[in-house]
Design a protein around this motif. Structure first.
Motif, PDB file in Angstrom:
ATOM      1  N   THR A  79     -51.989  62.584 -69.094  1.00 17.25           N
ATOM      2  CA  THR A  79     -53.151  62.661 -68.860  1.00 17.25           C
ATOM      3  C   THR A  79     -53.317  63.890 -68.278  1.00 17.25           C
ATOM      4  N   VAL A  80     -55.000  64.307 -68.706  1.00 14.54           N
ATOM      5  CA  VAL A  80     -54.832  65.999 -68.439  1.00 14.54           C
ATOM      6  C   VAL A  80     -56.362  65.273 -67.739  1.00 14.54           C
ATOM      7  N   ASP A  81     -56.902  66.250 -67.484  1.00 14.69           N
ATOM      8  CA  ASP A  81     -58.300  66.495 -65.841  1.00 14.69           C
ATOM      9  C   ASP A  81     -59.246  67.290 -66.827  1.00 14.69           C
ATOM     10  N   LEU A  82     -60.594  66.429 -67.502  1.00 13.05           N
ATOM     11  CA  LEU A  82     -60.806  66.678 -68.282  1.00 13.05           C
ATOM     12  C   LEU A  82     -61.770  68.318 -67.769  1.00 13.05           C
ATOM     13  N   ARG A  83     -61.478  68.578 -67.129  1.00 15.47           N
ATOM     14  CA  ARG A  83     -62.689  69.646 -66.325  1.00 15.47           C
ATOM     15  C   ARG A  83     -61.891  70.908 -66.529  1.00 15.47           C
ATOM     16  N   GLN A  84     -60.263  70.839 -66.468  1.00 12.24           N
ATOM     17  CA  GLN A  84     -59.750  71.777 -66.741  1.00 12.24           C
ATOM     18  C   GLN A  84     -60.032  71.575 -68.468  1.00 12.24           C
TER      19      GLN A  84
ATOM     20  N   ALA B 186     -59.011  74.957 -62.794  1.00 11.00           N
ATOM     21  CA  ALA B 186     -59.017  74.551 -64.264  1.00 11.00           C
ATOM     22  C   ALA B 186     -59.623  75.114 -64.850  1.00 11.00           C
ATOM     23  N   LEU B 187     -60.024  76.607 -64.338  1.00 16.00           N
ATOM     24  CA  LEU B 187     -60.709  77.025 -64.527  1.00 16.00           C
ATOM     25  C   LEU B 187     -60.017  78.646 -65.101  1.00 16.00           C
ATOM     26  N   LEU B 188     -58.528  78.894 -65.059  1.00 16.66           N
ATOM     27  CA  LEU B 188     -57.212  79.606 -65.042  1.00 16.66           C
ATOM     28  C   LEU B 188     -56.808  78.607 -66.057  1.00 16.66           C
ATOM     29  N   GLY B 189     -56.411  77.198 -66.170  1.00 11.94           N
ATOM     30  CA  GLY B 189     -56.060  76.055 -67.103  1.00 11.94           C
ATOM     31  C   GLY B 189     -54.381  76.245 -66.398  1.00 11.94           C
ATOM     32  N   VAL B 190     -54.055  76.630 -65.261  1.00 15.35           N
ATOM     33  CA  VAL B 190     -52.967  76.433 -64.721  1.00 15.35           C
ATOM     34  C   VAL B 190     -52.963  76.205 -62.643  1.00 15.35           C
ATOM     35  N   PRO B 191     -52.584  74.809 -62.142  1.00 13.62           N
ATOM     36  CA  PRO B 191     -52.291  74.746 -60.697  1.00 13.62           C
ATOM     37  C   PRO B 191     -52.703  76.082 -59.852  1.00 13.62           C
ATOM     38  N   GLN B 192     -53.719  76.018 -59.243  1.00  7.48           N
ATOM     39  CA  GLN B 192     -53.638  77.204 -57.948  1.00  7.48           C
ATOM     40  C   GLN B 192     -53.257  77.068 -56.748  1.00  7.48           C
ATOM     41  N   HIS B 193     -51.942  77.344 -55.871  1.00 14.66           N
ATOM     42  CA  HIS B 193     -51.475  77.170 -54.826  1.00 14.66           C
ATOM     43  C   HIS B 193     -51.760  78.313 -53.803  1.00 14.66           C
TER      44      HIS B 193
END
Length: 518
Positions: A384-389, A433-440
């Protein structure tokens, strides 16, 4: 020692995580002829030596209690088994075509440098460096301990094992490493690849701080493969490990040079700051290699570049998504309409932003579900994918939406309680979501943007558009694929903005333009 700001920006250099062996027609024919003979012969010989090592490696610690295994092996178990395994290890690589290993410089003894930092890390064949370093102790993934032969050799080596998925395992590994390198000669020398993953050698990626946490002297070690054909590298994308092994064993021989640089003694400042220590050793080694020192790093299995506390993907999921949509036949107007449907779904009031590949295909209007599956894989490891991303990252690069309007939409999507402010976790999710990869690691950004314990939309907009570091994220990364004049906005009588290129605001509060893509 003062930390120099000489790391590259994300677009300064070629991707070090991609390597392809490029062969001329003559080289390909020669490789097929030699490989058909040498590959099976050499792999068989290496396998025989590995099989001989397997029981011998197990015998070294056989019969010892857990407490005895937690101490360095000494006495007859060391002087009997160590030289045998060392000779057999060299025989493995000799059989694979590494007939000679050239040594430059002098290897420091244990008291001079408890740690050997080796770079660049090119692939599994780098482990030949263990021979001229007398089988120094290594750090390895705990999953490798279950592999045939490899697990026995890790046990023989008394390696430090760490599970990257388990925070407690990482803490335990750090404690073990620190204990060993500060043991004043009680434990053998440790050998570490501070890059933490393999590259094509075109640049040194950011060093992980593990080898530098104890603040002890380190000897930098450089690996060179001075061959006409670069066959040994196995990276994130490109040549597979099987291809690397085939191409390497198909050569008559493969050259390797191990270069020991002078021992690096840390300053007091570096002892207190392992990241500074790691960065300065990285720059020293990069200079000796004649390659750039970069902020590239592998994070969560994705190559990224560090900018402040943010992780910028080297291969943008949004750019790849736009490319896939074009290949599937979607023009500018279809992409714009698809983004509109995606944001409508996100703003429908539900809490579930996840979509399956089939749902995504229907939303976007794809003719091939396979394209939707590929897009999901760019953003997520599950199905699945987060549509906000999808919406936020693609809209940022599409040229249809102004950044100010996009940030307003993003803020609304993640401020689900309507407080007018975001918490630290919500900010991390928004930037991911803005950058397309998780930010930790967004604590630095949160501290910079928040005031009085709150992070408002205006605070975040101010930092992202005015702060010298984070402004680069907007100007260099969240820009449309086609560069052009910046859009300017003027208010209308009804309070809705319109830009000079004729983009009107849709019902979702997002600016959608009629700009056409090639």
């Amino acid at each position: 020692m003062e930390k120099l700001d000489c790391h590259s920006t994300p677009r300064d250099y070629a991707n070090p995580f991609v390597h392809e062996v490029k062969l001329t027609t003559a080289q390909r024919i020669r490789g097929i002829i030699l490989g058909s003979i040498l590959f099976p012969l050499r792999v068989t010989m290496a396998a025989i030596f590995f099989l001989i090592m397997w029981p011998l490696a197990r015998l070294r610690l056989a019969g010892l209690s857990e407490e005895e295994r937690s101490r360095p092996v000494t006495g007859w178990r060391r002087w009997l088994f160590h030289p045998i395994i060392l000779v057999l290890s060299r025989a493995v690589f000799f059989s694979l075509g590494f007939l000679w290993v050239k040594i430059k410089g002098r290897r420091a003894d244990l008291k001079e440098a408890p740690v050997l930092a080796v770079a660049p890390h090119s692939g599994f064949l780098d482990m030949l460096v263990l021979c001229p370093t007398q089988l120094a102790t290594v750090v390895s993934r705990s999953e490798n301990s279950s592999l045939p032969v490899i697990g026995a050799l890790l046990e023989f080596n008394q390696s430090v094992l760490v599970s990257r998925k388990d925070p407690e395992s990482r803490k335990k590994a750090v404690a073990q490493i620190t204990e060993r390198v500060t043991s004043n000669g009680y434990w053998p020398q440790m050998l570490m690849f501070p890059e933490g993953t393999t590259t094509n050698g075109s640049a040194l990626i950011k060093f992980k701080p593990g080898a530098f946490l104890a603040g002890v002297p380190i000897q930098p070690v450089l690996l060179h493969y001075p061959n006409k054909l670069d066959t040994v590298r196995w990276t994130y994308k490109g040549t597979t490990w099987v291809e690397a092994l085939w191409h390497t064993t198909s050569q008559l021989y493969t050259n390797m040079t191990v270069e020991f640089l002078p021992v690096y003694n840390p300053t007091e400042e570096e002892k207190q700051d392992p990241n500074l220590y790691a960065d300065n050793v990285q720059k020293l080694m990069a200079k000796a290699l004649g390659v750039p020192a970069t902020d590239y790093v592998m994070e969560g299995g994705v190559p990224v570049s560090k900018l402040g506390s943010l992780s910028l993907p080297m291969e943008s999921p949004a750019r790849e998504t736009l490319s896939l949509l074009r290949k599937d036949g979607l023009g500018a107007s279809e992409v714009e309409a698809a983004l509109g449907r995606v944001i409508d779904r996100c703003q429908s009031g539900g809490e579930d932003f996840k979509a399956t590949a089939d749902e995504l295909a229907a939303l976007i209007g794809l003719t091939e579900t396979g394209t939707a599956v590929t897009i999901c894989g760019l953003y997520s490891k599950d199905k699945t994918v987060d549509l906000r991303q999808i919406y936020l990252s693609v809209a940022a690069l599409s040229g249809f939406v102004s950044f100010k309007s996009l940030l307003h939409t993003a803020f609304t999507l993640f401020d689900r309680e309507g407080r007018g402010s975001l918490g630290a976790v919500e900010l991390s999710d928004l930037m991911g979501a803005l950058l397309g990869v998780p930010q930790h690691h967004t604590a630095e950004l949160y501290a910079e943007a928040s005031s009085e314990g709150q992070l408002t939309e205006q605070d975040l907009l101010r930092v992202l558009t005015a702060h010298p570091t984070y402004q680069r994220v907007v100007n260099e990364y969240l820009q449309p694929e086609e560069t052009g004049p910046q859009l300017s906005y003027t208010p209308l009588a009804d309070g809705k903005p319109v830009n000079n290129n004729g983009s009107m605001q849709n019902g979702n509060g997002s600016l959608l333009s009629d700009k056409k893509h090639d």
